[in-house]
Design an enzyme around this catalytic site. Structure first.
Site, PDB file in Angstrom:
ATOM      1  CB  SER A 222       0.367  -1.446  -0.022  1.00  0.00           C
ATOM      2  OG  SER A 222       1.149  -2.397  -0.445  1.00  0.00           O
TER       3      SER A 222
ATOM      4  CE1 TYR B 263       0.974  -3.984   5.139  1.00  0.00           C
ATOM      5  CE2 TYR B 263       0.841  -4.697   2.943  1.00  0.00           C
ATOM      6  CZ  TYR B 263       1.243  -3.708   3.925  1.00  0.00           C
ATOM      7  OH  TYR B 263       2.189  -2.932   3.397  1.00  0.00           O
TER       8      TYR B 263
END
Length: 326
Positions: A197, A210
Site C-alpha cells: 500500500s 496497518y
C-alpha cells in the site's frame, strides 16, 4: 571570499564539466523512466509484451478473491487463460465469484474457504487443497484495515484486532509464499505478487498498525525479489493509493480513485517490468507528488487529513447508532 574563489579557479572547468554531466544524466534517466512507464502502462499489452501468465503455470492463486482488488486480479488472470484458485472467508461468495468466472472465461476454478485472521492451522488445509496443482501465479492480496482512522491506543478491538490484522496482512503473505514457492523454483518459473500500500511506503498517522503491516509486505516482496531474481521466479510489490473497494470505504471512482478491475488489469501488465510499482499511471503521479513533499511537512499534513477522515467516519457511524467509542 575572493581568496576562496581564486583557490577554486583551476578547478572551475572540472566542476562545470561534472555538473553538466550530472544534469544530462538526470534528464536522460528521467526521460528513460517516463517513456518506459508510458510503454508499459499503455502499449505493452497491445503489443503482446506482458508476462504470459498461463505459461507460468496452469493455475493462479488469489487470496482475498471475492471483493475489490483481489477479485479484479482473479477475473483478469482468468481473462488471460489461467485456471483460478479463489481463497477467502465466505464460501457462498466464493462460489458465486467462481461461477461468474467460469461462465465468462470458460476456465476452471477451485475455492478454499478459510479465515486468514485465524491461527496458523488454516495453512494445513490450504496446503492440502493446493496439492497437485501446477501453480504459476500467486496474488497475495488478502488484508484487513482499520474501521476508521484512530489513535493507536483507541483502535476498536484493541490487542485482539491488532493480532488478527498481523495474521491477515503479514502471516498470510509469508506462509502462502512459503507453500507455493518450492514448485515455482523447481520449474524455474512463476509469479508472486505482494499487495502492499502507499501506507507501506510512508508512515500513515492514525493507521499505525496497518501502515506497519504494509511496510512488512513491501520488504518481504522486495527482499524475495533480490533472492530469487536469478531463478526464473518473478516477485513484485504493488503499492496502491485509493481504489474503490470495501477496504478503502469508497465506491466512487475518478481520475485518481480507480475501479478494482481496471486497476488489477493495469497491475498485471507491469509484472516483469517493475519489481515495485503503484500499478497505474494516476497512482504513480500521486506517489511522485507525495514523495517530493518533505517529511517534516508531509507528516503533519497526513495527520490533519486522517483526523478529518476520522471525524467524518465517526459522524456516519453515530448516525447509524454503530459508534462504540467515546
Amino acid at each position: 571570499m575572493a581568496g576562496f574563489f581564486a583557490f577554486l579557479g583551476p578547478f572551475q572547468s572540472s566542476f562545470a564539466f561534472f555538473g553538466t554531466v550530472a544534469v544530462v544524466l538526470f534528464v536522460l534517466l528521467t526521460c528513460y523512466f517516463t517513456l518506459r512507464s508510458i510503454f508499459v502502462f499503455f502499449l505493452a499489452e497491445t503489443l503482446g509484451m506482458t508476462v504470459p501468465f498461463k505459461e507460468m503455470g496452469e493455475w493462479a492463486v488469489v487470496t482475498g478473491a471475492t471483493d475489490g482488488i483481489g477479485k479484479g486480479y482473479a477475473f483478469d488472470l482468468a481473462r488471460r487463460g489461467c485456471n483460478i484458485v479463489l481463497i477467502s472467508r465466505t464460501l457462498e461468495k466464493l462460489k458465486n465469484v467462481a461461477q461468474e468466472i467460469e461462465t465468462i472465461y470458460n476456465v476452471r476454478t477451485k475455492v478454499i474457504a478459510v479465515d486468514f485472521t485465524a491461527d496458523e492451522s488454516i495453512y494445513d488445509k490450504i496446503k492440502e487443497d493446493l496439492a497437485g496443482l501446477e501453480i504459476g501465479t500467486l496474488i497475495n492480496n488478502v488484508g484487513i484495515g482499520y474501521p476508521y482512522p484512530e489513535m493507536f491506543h483507541k483502535v476498536p478491538g484493541g490487542e485482539e484486532f491488532f493480532v488478527q490484522m498481523i495474521r491477515c496482512n503479514c502471516v498470510a503473505q509469508t506462509l502462502m509464499t512459503r507453500i507455493v514457492l518450492p514448485q515455482m523454483v523447481a520449474r524455474k518459473k512463476g509469479v508472486v505478487v505482494n499487495l502492499s500500500s502507499a501506507a507501506g511506503a510512508n508512515p500513515y498517522p492514525m493507521l499505525a498498525v496497518y501502515s506497519a503491516t504494509k511496510a512488512f509486505n513491501d520488504f518481504l516482496g522486495m527482499t524475495c525479489e533480490q533472492e530469487y531474481r536469478d531463478t526464473g521466479v518473478i516477485f513484485q510489490v504493488i503499492q496502491p493509493f485509493m481504489v474503490a473497494t470495501n477496504l478503502s470505504g469508497t465506491k466512487k471512482t475518478n481520475l485518481f480513485v480507480l475501479d478494482a478491475k481496471s486497476y488489477a488489469r493495469s497491475c498485471l501488465n507491469t509484472v516483469g517490468w517493475f519489481p515495485r510499482t503503484n500499478g497505474h499511471p494516476s497512482h504513480a503521479v500521486q506517489n511522485w507528488i507525495v514523495s517530493h513533499i518533505p517529511a517534516i511537512i508531509r507528516g503533519p499534513l497526513m495527520k490533519a487529513g486522517m483526523t478529518k477522515f476520522r471525524e467524518a467516519s465517526i459522524a456516519k457511524l453515530k448516525k447509524k447508532g454503530l459508534y462504540k467509542g467515546e
